[in-house]
Write a protein that holds these residues in place. Structure first.
Motif, PDB file in Angstrom:
ATOM      1  N   CYS A  26      -5.776  10.472 -19.818  1.00  0.00           N
ATOM      2  CA  CYS A  26      -5.883   9.367 -18.849  1.00  0.00           C
ATOM      3  C   CYS A  26      -4.581   8.582 -18.714  1.00  0.00           C
ATOM      4  O   CYS A  26      -4.577   7.351 -18.884  1.00  0.00           O
ATOM      5  N   PRO A  27      -3.447   9.219 -18.408  1.00  0.00           N
ATOM      6  CA  PRO A  27      -2.173   8.494 -18.330  1.00  0.00           C
ATOM      7  C   PRO A  27      -2.150   7.453 -17.215  1.00  0.00           C
ATOM      8  O   PRO A  27      -1.520   6.401 -17.362  1.00  0.00           O
ATOM      9  N   MET A  28      -2.808   7.718 -16.092  1.00  0.00           N
ATOM     10  CA  MET A  28      -2.795   6.760 -14.983  1.00  0.00           C
ATOM     11  C   MET A  28      -3.623   5.529 -15.310  1.00  0.00           C
ATOM     12  O   MET A  28      -3.255   4.406 -14.939  1.00  0.00           O
ATOM     13  N   ARG A  29      -4.735   5.729 -15.984  1.00  0.00           N
ATOM     14  CA  ARG A  29      -5.535   4.577 -16.400  1.00  0.00           C
ATOM     15  C   ARG A  29      -4.760   3.743 -17.406  1.00  0.00           C
ATOM     16  O   ARG A  29      -4.781   2.511 -17.353  1.00  0.00           O
ATOM     17  N   ARG A  30      -4.071   4.400 -18.336  1.00  0.00           N
ATOM     18  CA  ARG A  30      -3.274   3.688 -19.332  1.00  0.00           C
ATOM     19  C   ARG A  30      -2.179   2.856 -18.646  1.00  0.00           C
ATOM     20  O   ARG A  30      -1.968   1.690 -18.992  1.00  0.00           O
ATOM     21  N   THR A  31      -1.512   3.450 -17.666  1.00  0.00           N
ATOM     22  CA  THR A  31      -0.451   2.730 -16.958  1.00  0.00           C
ATOM     23  C   THR A  31      -1.013   1.509 -16.235  1.00  0.00           C
ATOM     24  O   THR A  31      -0.440   0.417 -16.295  1.00  0.00           O
ATOM     25  N   ALA A  32      -2.136   1.679 -15.556  1.00  0.00           N
ATOM     26  CA  ALA A  32      -2.712   0.571 -14.787  1.00  0.00           C
ATOM     27  C   ALA A  32      -3.181  -0.551 -15.706  1.00  0.00           C
ATOM     28  O   ALA A  32      -3.000  -1.738 -15.398  1.00  0.00           O
ATOM     29  N   ILE A  33      -3.784  -0.213 -16.837  1.00  0.00           N
ATOM     30  CA  ILE A  33      -4.274  -1.235 -17.772  1.00  0.00           C
ATOM     31  C   ILE A  33      -3.110  -2.025 -18.361  1.00  0.00           C
ATOM     32  O   ILE A  33      -3.145  -3.259 -18.428  1.00  0.00           O
ATOM     33  N   VAL A  34      -2.067  -1.325 -18.800  1.00  0.00           N
ATOM     34  CA  VAL A  34      -0.913  -2.014 -19.377  1.00  0.00           C
ATOM     35  C   VAL A  34      -0.251  -2.898 -18.331  1.00  0.00           C
ATOM     36  O   VAL A  34       0.171  -4.034 -18.620  1.00  0.00           O
ATOM     37  N   ARG A  35      -0.170  -2.425 -17.093  1.00  0.00           N
ATOM     38  CA  ARG A  35       0.432  -3.217 -16.026  1.00  0.00           C
ATOM     39  C   ARG A  35      -0.371  -4.494 -15.760  1.00  0.00           C
ATOM     40  O   ARG A  35       0.191  -5.568 -15.526  1.00  0.00           O
ATOM     41  N   CYS A  36      -1.678  -4.396 -15.797  1.00  0.00           N
ATOM     42  CA  CYS A  36      -2.520  -5.580 -15.586  1.00  0.00           C
ATOM     43  C   CYS A  36      -2.271  -6.627 -16.672  1.00  0.00           C
ATOM     44  O   CYS A  36      -2.238  -7.829 -16.392  1.00  0.00           O
ATOM     45  N   ALA A  37      -2.115  -6.177 -17.905  1.00  0.00           N
ATOM     46  CA  ALA A  37      -1.891  -7.109 -19.008  1.00  0.00           C
ATOM     47  C   ALA A  37      -0.476  -7.651 -19.010  1.00  0.00           C
ATOM     48  O   ALA A  37      -0.252  -8.831 -19.299  1.00  0.00           O
ATOM     49  N   LEU A  38       0.500  -6.816 -18.672  1.00  0.00           N
ATOM     50  CA  LEU A  38       1.907  -7.213 -18.753  1.00  0.00           C
ATOM     51  C   LEU A  38       2.363  -7.977 -17.515  1.00  0.00           C
ATOM     52  O   LEU A  38       3.108  -8.951 -17.625  1.00  0.00           O
ATOM     53  N   ASP A  39       1.930  -7.566 -16.334  1.00  0.00           N
ATOM     54  CA  ASP A  39       2.402  -8.189 -15.096  1.00  0.00           C
ATOM     55  C   ASP A  39       1.569  -9.396 -14.686  1.00  0.00           C
ATOM     56  O   ASP A  39       2.074 -10.305 -14.031  1.00  0.00           O
ATOM     57  N   LEU A  40       0.282  -9.401 -15.043  1.00  0.00           N
ATOM     58  CA  LEU A  40      -0.605 -10.488 -14.639  1.00  0.00           C
ATOM     59  C   LEU A  40      -1.037 -11.368 -15.800  1.00  0.00           C
ATOM     60  O   LEU A  40      -1.629 -12.430 -15.583  1.00  0.00           O
ATOM     61  N   GLY A  41      -0.782 -10.918 -17.042  1.00  0.00           N
ATOM     62  CA  GLY A  41      -1.187 -11.703 -18.201  1.00  0.00           C
ATOM     63  C   GLY A  41      -2.692 -11.745 -18.384  1.00  0.00           C
ATOM     64  O   GLY A  41      -3.229 -12.716 -18.928  1.00  0.00           O
ATOM     65  N   LEU A  42      -3.402 -10.696 -17.969  1.00  0.00           N
ATOM     66  CA  LEU A  42      -4.866 -10.690 -18.078  1.00  0.00           C
ATOM     67  C   LEU A  42      -5.298 -10.437 -19.505  1.00  0.00           C
ATOM     68  O   LEU A  42      -4.679  -9.663 -20.240  1.00  0.00           O
ATOM     69  N   ARG A  43      -6.369 -11.084 -19.903  1.00  0.00           N
ATOM     70  CA  ARG A  43      -6.993 -10.796 -21.183  1.00  0.00           C
ATOM     71  C   ARG A  43      -7.716  -9.459 -21.096  1.00  0.00           C
ATOM     72  O   ARG A  43      -8.046  -8.976 -20.003  1.00  0.00           O
ATOM     73  N   SER A  44      -8.013  -8.863 -22.263  1.00  0.00           N
ATOM     74  CA  SER A  44      -8.644  -7.535 -22.268  1.00  0.00           C
ATOM     75  C   SER A  44      -9.999  -7.569 -21.569  1.00  0.00           C
ATOM     76  O   SER A  44     -10.360  -6.642 -20.846  1.00  0.00           O
ATOM     77  N   GLY A  45     -10.767  -8.645 -21.772  1.00  0.00           N
ATOM     78  CA  GLY A  45     -12.065  -8.749 -21.104  1.00  0.00           C
ATOM     79  C   GLY A  45     -11.922  -8.876 -19.601  1.00  0.00           C
ATOM     80  O   GLY A  45     -12.757  -8.348 -18.841  1.00  0.00           O
ATOM     81  N   GLU A  46     -10.880  -9.553 -19.147  1.00  0.00           N
ATOM     82  CA  GLU A  46     -10.657  -9.705 -17.709  1.00  0.00           C
ATOM     83  C   GLU A  46     -10.258  -8.382 -17.080  1.00  0.00           C
ATOM     84  O   GLU A  46     -10.669  -8.078 -15.954  1.00  0.00           O
ATOM     85  N   VAL A  47      -9.468  -7.589 -17.786  1.00  0.00           N
ATOM     86  CA  VAL A  47      -9.116  -6.254 -17.288  1.00  0.00           C
ATOM     87  C   VAL A  47     -10.375  -5.401 -17.174  1.00  0.00           C
ATOM     88  O   VAL A  47     -10.583  -4.706 -16.169  1.00  0.00           O
ATOM     89  N   ALA A  48     -11.223  -5.448 -18.197  1.00  0.00           N
ATOM     90  CA  ALA A  48     -12.433  -4.628 -18.199  1.00  0.00           C
ATOM     91  C   ALA A  48     -13.395  -5.020 -17.080  1.00  0.00           C
ATOM     92  O   ALA A  48     -14.115  -4.170 -16.554  1.00  0.00           O
ATOM     93  N   ARG A  49     -13.410  -6.289 -16.701  1.00  0.00           N
ATOM     94  CA  ARG A  49     -14.374  -6.757 -15.699  1.00  0.00           C
ATOM     95  C   ARG A  49     -13.860  -6.652 -14.264  1.00  0.00           C
ATOM     96  O   ARG A  49     -14.575  -7.021 -13.322  1.00  0.00           O
TER      97      ARG A  49
END
Length: 417
Positions: A251-274
């Motif tokens: 799942c490299p694309m999912r990994r990239t998108a998740i890391v980008r959400c946390a790094l670029d937007l500062g989202l918490r893990s629960g916010e990314v999941a929701r």
């Protein structure tokens, strides 16, 4: 059994002729709909076959199956099992399979829903949970943590008997705290126990109980919140992390998108999941966060790099599913929303691929705040992006703002002015 074929074994007769035979098709379909792999599916079938053989010999009616019957099977029968055939005896596999069996049987109305405990402590915790939810507006994770602590306290004082708060003395509270504090590696972390007990006693005060002496029985452990610097990734480490996102793997694309959400937007893990598909406005270039820690909706601009990573995942890698979550599971139950734990695991794996010695997902949120300060943003702007209710929460990042600190720093004694 419909269009789904069971794995061929010499011991599957119990699934055909045993008491669970009328429900095997539903169980098979339940598993197939969730995309379980063939070897996992075969393990679950062997587990149900073993259980079917046992309830037949014990003459247990299917309508009587519940958690207590499963516990008897796992705790009493399994250690001394002498069942015929090559049956499944791996406890974790059996426990998982039988848990899914209960879901199927209850969905079909074969067995009754789980019984809600009416024990005094359980009922008290249920009412207190409703109070924290509807009156104080606390988040589920906060309520869950408080209920665990208060539940242990009430059980230690009253066991299975009626709760009588006037019988609680300050020394009981202090003695309980002393025991609970041993569970925490840092004294300051034990402040959660103080907060939980004080919150509960305030709830009892709202009901008319005289508990003011209990509220003041404990004080928070010393904790200097601004004594340390928040950990962040250096510029070089950020580049290494981003450079490793394109590496091959699961799942490299999912990994990239998740890391980008946390790094670029500062989202918490629960916010990314929701995050949901309906939360992204592609035309306006915004993303809406719902059910956040602050229990409000926030609209953030969607950076092009983050949007491109999410779009690539949705187009080329995300499994086909009716679920509206952005990030979903790629293994069984396939297509179900990815939870916060999966988000944190994905970020840990990204660190490992980049050769970084970190594990915490919140580190990317701190890094994002530091990058904003380095680019000239004010603390108020950082607080708005991080969605802090109070500016005091953001003050810890002031120590990272070297650009502003240079302006107020005094000369070193003995050095030229």
């Amino acid at each position: 059994m419909g269009n789904v074929r069971l794995p061929q074994h010499s011991f599957t007769n119990w699934l055909d002729v045993g008491p669970l035979a009328p429900h095997v098709d539903a169980f098979v379909q339940y598993r197939a709909d969730r995309g379980y792999a063939k070897n996992s599916f075969a393990t679950y079938v062997r587990s149900i076959d073993h259980f079917a053989q046992w309830i037949h010999r014990r003459r247990v009616d299917v309508c009587r199956i519940d958690e207590s019957v499963l516990a008897e099977f796992l705790n009493e029968h399994l250690p001394s099992c002498r069942c015929d055939g090559v049956v499944q005896r791996h406890r974790p596999s059996l426990s998982a399979a039988l848990g899914h069996l209960l879901v199927v049987l209850r969905a079909r109305g074969v067995i009754t829903p789980p019984v809600v405990s009416k024990a005094p402590v359980s009922e008290e915790l249920r009412q207190y949970d409703e109070y924290m939810d509807h009156v104080r507006g606390l988040a589920p994770k906060t309520r869950e943590s408080a209920l665990r602590i208060v539940g242990r306290f009430l059980t230690s004082r009253f066991g299975d008997y009626v709760i009588d708060i006037p019988m609680v003395r300050p020394e009981h509270v202090r003695r309980f705290f002393a025991q609970e504090a041993k569970l925490y590696s840092k004294p300051a972390s034990a402040g959660a126990v103080v907060a939980a007990l004080r919150g509960y006693f305030r709830y009892r005060a709202s009901l008319g109980d005289l508990v003011h002496g209990l509220i003041g029985a404990l004080s928070y452990p010393a904790n200097w919140q601004l004594a340390s610097l928040p950990r962040t990734l250096t510029t070089e480490e950020v580049e290494r992390l981003i450079g490793s996102l394109g590496q091959a793997g699961r799942c490299p694309m999912r990994r990239t998108a998740i890391v980008r959400c946390a790094l670029d937007l500062g989202l918490r893990s629960g916010e990314v999941a929701r995050l949901g598909l309906d939360d992204i406005d592609w035309r306006a270039g915004t993303i809406t966060l719902r059910h956040t820690k602050g229990r409000r909706e926030d609209v953030l601009p969607l950076p092009s790099t983050t949007g491109a990573a999410i779009a690539a995942y949705l187009k080329d890698e995300r499994p086909k599913t009716r679920n509206r979550a952005v990030f979903v599971r790629h293994v069984a139950p396939r297509g179900e929303p990815a939870g916060p734990d999966l988000v944190r695991k994905t970020i840990r794996q990204a660190y490992a691929r980049a050769g970084l010695p970190y594990t915490g997902s919140h580190l990317l949120r701190h890094t994002m705040a530091n990058r904003l300060l380095a680019c000239g943003s004010s603390l108020k702007e950082v607080a708005d992006v991080l969605r802090h209710r109070s500016l005091n929460t953001t003050l810890i990042y002031a120590k990272l703002d070297s650009r502003k600190l240079v302006e107020v720093a005094l000369p070193w004694p003995g050095s030229p002015s």
